[in-house]
Scaffold this active site. Structure first.
Site, mmCIF file in Angstrom:
data_model
loop_
_atom_site.group_PDB
_atom_site.id
_atom_site.type_symbol
_atom_site.label_atom_id
_atom_site.label_comp_id
_atom_site.label_asym_id
_atom_site.label_seq_id
_atom_site.Cartn_x
_atom_site.Cartn_y
_atom_site.Cartn_z
ATOM 1 N N ALA A 111 -31.812 22.042 -53.147
ATOM 2 C CA ALA A 111 -30.763 22.655 -51.982
ATOM 3 C C ALA A 111 -30.834 21.647 -51.114
ATOM 4 O O ALA A 111 -31.942 20.771 -50.820
ATOM 5 C CB ALA A 111 -31.363 23.997 -51.714
ATOM 6 N N GLY A 151 -33.936 23.309 -56.118
ATOM 7 C CA GLY A 151 -32.829 23.847 -56.838
ATOM 8 C C GLY A 151 -32.149 23.475 -57.954
ATOM 9 O O GLY A 151 -31.382 23.982 -58.680
ATOM 10 N N GLU A 176 -34.102 24.508 -60.879
ATOM 11 C CA GLU A 176 -33.540 26.006 -61.047
ATOM 12 C C GLU A 176 -32.156 26.111 -61.469
ATOM 13 O O GLU A 176 -32.087 27.032 -62.347
ATOM 14 C CB GLU A 176 -33.599 26.491 -59.711
ATOM 15 C CG GLU A 176 -35.153 26.835 -59.204
ATOM 16 C CD GLU A 176 -35.062 27.289 -57.752
ATOM 17 O OE1 GLU A 176 -34.729 26.398 -56.627
ATOM 18 O OE2 GLU A 176 -35.655 28.169 -57.594
ATOM 19 N N GLU A 184 -40.994 22.516 -53.520
ATOM 20 C CA GLU A 184 -40.751 23.499 -52.414
ATOM 21 C C GLU A 184 -41.896 23.753 -51.658
ATOM 22 O O GLU A 184 -41.926 23.605 -50.465
ATOM 23 C CB GLU A 184 -40.268 24.624 -53.154
ATOM 24 C CG GLU A 184 -38.814 24.799 -53.201
ATOM 25 C CD GLU A 184 -38.691 24.495 -54.727
ATOM 26 O OE1 GLU A 184 -39.321 23.883 -55.511
ATOM 27 O OE2 GLU A 184 -37.316 24.907 -55.311
HETATM 28 N N1 CO8 Z 1 -31.185 17.718 -49.370
HETATM 29 C C1 CO8 Z 1 -30.374 16.944 -48.295
HETATM 30 N N2 CO8 Z 1 -30.426 15.511 -48.745
HETATM 31 C C2 CO8 Z 1 -30.955 15.189 -49.898
HETATM 32 C C3 CO8 Z 1 -31.523 15.590 -50.562
HETATM 33 C C4 CO8 Z 1 -31.916 17.225 -50.385
HETATM 34 N N3 CO8 Z 1 -32.447 18.074 -51.212
HETATM 35 N N4 CO8 Z 1 -32.350 14.971 -51.592
HETATM 36 C C5 CO8 Z 1 -31.813 13.685 -51.327
HETATM 37 N N5 CO8 Z 1 -31.158 13.909 -50.122
HETATM 38 C C6 CO8 Z 1 -30.491 12.620 -49.403
HETATM 39 C C7 CO8 Z 1 -31.234 11.992 -48.501
HETATM 40 O O1 CO8 Z 1 -31.625 12.343 -47.417
HETATM 41 C C8 CO8 Z 1 -30.641 10.575 -48.457
HETATM 42 O O2 CO8 Z 1 -29.689 10.615 -47.359
HETATM 43 P P1 CO8 Z 1 -29.319 9.413 -46.328
HETATM 44 O O3 CO8 Z 1 -29.089 8.241 -47.130
HETATM 45 O O4 CO8 Z 1 -28.736 10.004 -45.386
HETATM 46 O O5 CO8 Z 1 -30.878 9.175 -45.640
HETATM 47 C C9 CO8 Z 1 -29.964 10.417 -49.732
HETATM 48 O O6 CO8 Z 1 -29.900 11.708 -50.309
HETATM 49 C C10 CO8 Z 1 -30.601 9.321 -50.846
HETATM 50 O O7 CO8 Z 1 -32.030 9.936 -50.844
HETATM 51 P P2 CO8 Z 1 -32.925 9.026 -50.780
HETATM 52 O O8 CO8 Z 1 -32.764 7.684 -49.864
HETATM 53 O O9 CO8 Z 1 -34.555 9.799 -50.378
HETATM 54 O O10 CO8 Z 1 -33.334 8.213 -52.184
HETATM 55 P P3 CO8 Z 1 -34.679 7.879 -53.049
HETATM 56 O O11 CO8 Z 1 -34.288 7.287 -54.253
HETATM 57 O O12 CO8 Z 1 -35.646 7.276 -52.031
HETATM 58 O O13 CO8 Z 1 -35.470 9.217 -53.020
HETATM 59 C C11 CO8 Z 1 -35.514 11.564 -53.961
HETATM 60 C C12 CO8 Z 1 -35.045 10.130 -54.197
HETATM 61 C C13 CO8 Z 1 -37.242 11.527 -54.523
HETATM 62 C C14 CO8 Z 1 -34.928 12.582 -54.694
HETATM 63 C C15 CO8 Z 1 -35.855 11.939 -52.617
HETATM 64 O O14 CO8 Z 1 -34.286 12.027 -51.809
HETATM 65 C C16 CO8 Z 1 -36.198 13.401 -52.371
HETATM 66 O O15 CO8 Z 1 -37.332 13.691 -52.458
HETATM 67 N N6 CO8 Z 1 -35.454 14.528 -52.301
HETATM 68 C C17 CO8 Z 1 -35.566 15.818 -51.859
HETATM 69 C C18 CO8 Z 1 -36.010 16.389 -53.153
HETATM 70 C C19 CO8 Z 1 -36.510 17.712 -52.647
HETATM 71 O O16 CO8 Z 1 -37.427 17.951 -52.053
HETATM 72 N N7 CO8 Z 1 -35.847 18.768 -53.358
HETATM 73 C C20 CO8 Z 1 -36.028 20.282 -53.460
HETATM 74 C C21 CO8 Z 1 -35.549 20.827 -51.975
HETATM 75 S S1 CO8 Z 1 -36.030 22.326 -51.428
HETATM 76 C C22 CO8 Z 1 -35.118 23.241 -52.697
HETATM 77 O O17 CO8 Z 1 -34.246 22.752 -53.489
HETATM 78 C C23 CO8 Z 1 -35.256 24.939 -52.410
HETATM 79 C C24 CO8 Z 1 -34.087 25.379 -53.632
HETATM 80 C C25 CO8 Z 1 -34.281 26.887 -53.220
HETATM 81 C C26 CO8 Z 1 -34.093 27.354 -51.982
HETATM 82 C C27 CO8 Z 1 -33.778 28.919 -51.702
HETATM 83 C C28 CO8 Z 1 -34.001 29.209 -50.368
HETATM 84 C C29 CO8 Z 1 -33.799 30.960 -50.463
#
Ligand code: CO8
Length: 260
Positions: free
Chosen positions: A66, A111, A114, A134
């Site tokens: 998400a 997400g 999921e 998460e």
């Molecule tokens: N949300 C928003 N932006 C994201 C997300 C995300 N989940 N994942 C990646 N991005 C963005 C980054 O911020 C980045 O943007 P920018 O270039 O503007 O800085 C762009 O995508 C590229 O990402 P990275 O530069 O970080 O790329 P890397 O190759 O270095 O890393 C990763 C890739 C490992 C995937 C890293 O981006 C990462 O860790 N992302 C987050 C993953 C994460 O934690 N996902 C879980 C999120 S929480 C969730 O999903 C909860 C679901 C249920 C919620 C329900 C609530 C009721």
């Protein structure tokens, strides 16, 4: 269906390919994408040209979760409402009256994992990565990950992934039963298409009722599930396709199904 900003869609002879396409955020699910998905699945359920759906992601990600930037300012009530949005959309996938294959090309995190679990079948590229990060963000999975993950891989393994935030690769996901098979990245869509084509050869209404029987049966006790199966089996006995499938067997030819 080129009406969407974050989704691409094409249909090739009954096999739909939906591509998550918000690459600047690694296809993270923001509110806009969820609205588009809900609209897409509502239409897909009624689309008679769509027989089997494949879902994949653009570039190097399936869905990286998400959208964290959208969740950061959320209040408790907003978070709960956001969870309900996810539940609705993922239930639309799970209950779509046609098979859904996730072709997981890259990150399937939070997400995104999921989402993949709401699909019927998961095929992973060797480059795919899975995890539920998460609790490392101070939240819990809110799109039914705490429910679908243990149902899919068992309670102990699910808790390990949920508590540690470990990212696992495709082979490990295969080993623990999170995905059905792992293929080379360049083979991913071919493998998903091949599976879709195999399903397309079967009686569509029977496939649909099979999906329903499994989904309902997994949520009730075995006797209730078995009784439900019996009702659906009875329905298949009144179809043209049952007559055709069995007649074709007796006549030693391939069946031609019409979907009713
Ligand atoms: N949300 C928003 N932006 C994201 C997300 C995300 N989940 N994942 C990646 N991005 C963005 C980054 O911020 C980045 O943007 P920018 O270039 O503007 O800085 C762009 O995508 C590229 O990402 P990275 O530069 O970080 O790329 P890397 O190759 O270095 O890393 C990763 C890739 C490992 C995937 C890293 O981006 C990462 O860790 N992302 C987050 C993953 C994460 O934690 N996902 C879980 C999120 S929480 C969730 O999903 C909860 C679901 C249920 C919620 C329900 C609530 C009721």
């Amino acid at each position: 269906m080129s009406r969407y900003k974050n989704l691409l869609y094409q249909n090739e002879n009954g096999i739909g390919i939906l591509t998550m396409n918000r690459p600047k955020a690694l296809n993270a699910l923001n509110a806009e994408t969820m609205e588009e998905l809900s609209d897409f699945f509502e239409r897909a359920a009624k689309d008679e040209e769509l027989k089997v759906l494949i879902i994949t992601g653009s570039e190097r990600s399936f869905i990286a979760g998400a959208d964290i930037t959208e969740m950061l300012p959320m209040s408790s009530a907003e978070g709960k409402a956001w969870g309900e949005v996810g539940h609705k959309v993922f239930n639309q996938i799970e209950s779509l009256p046609k098979p859904v294959i996730a072709a997981i090309n890259g990150f399937a995190l939070g997400g995104g994992c999921e989402f993949a679990m709401a699909c019927d079948i998961r095929i992973a590229s060797e480059k795919a990565k899975f995890g539920q990060p998460e609790v490392g963000l101070g939240i819990i999975p809110g799109f039914a990950g705490t429910q679908r993950l243990p149902r899919l891989i068992g309670k102990g393994r699910a808790k390990e992934l949920l508590f540690t935030c470990d990212l696992i690769d495709a082979q490990e996901a295969y080993r623990i039963g999170l995905v059905n098979k792992v293929v080379a990245p360049e083979e991913l869509l071919n493998a998903a298409m091949a599976m879709a084509e195999k399903i397309l050869k079967q009686a569509p209404y029977a496939v649909r009722l099979c999906k329903e029987a499994v989904n309902v049966g997994m949520e009730v006790d075995q006797d209730t599930g078995t009784s439900y199966e019996g009702t659906l089996f009875g329905i298949t006995c009144s179809t043209e396709d049952k007559k055709e499938g069995m007649t074709a067997f007796v006549e030693k030819r391939k069946p031609t199904f019409i979907g009713r």
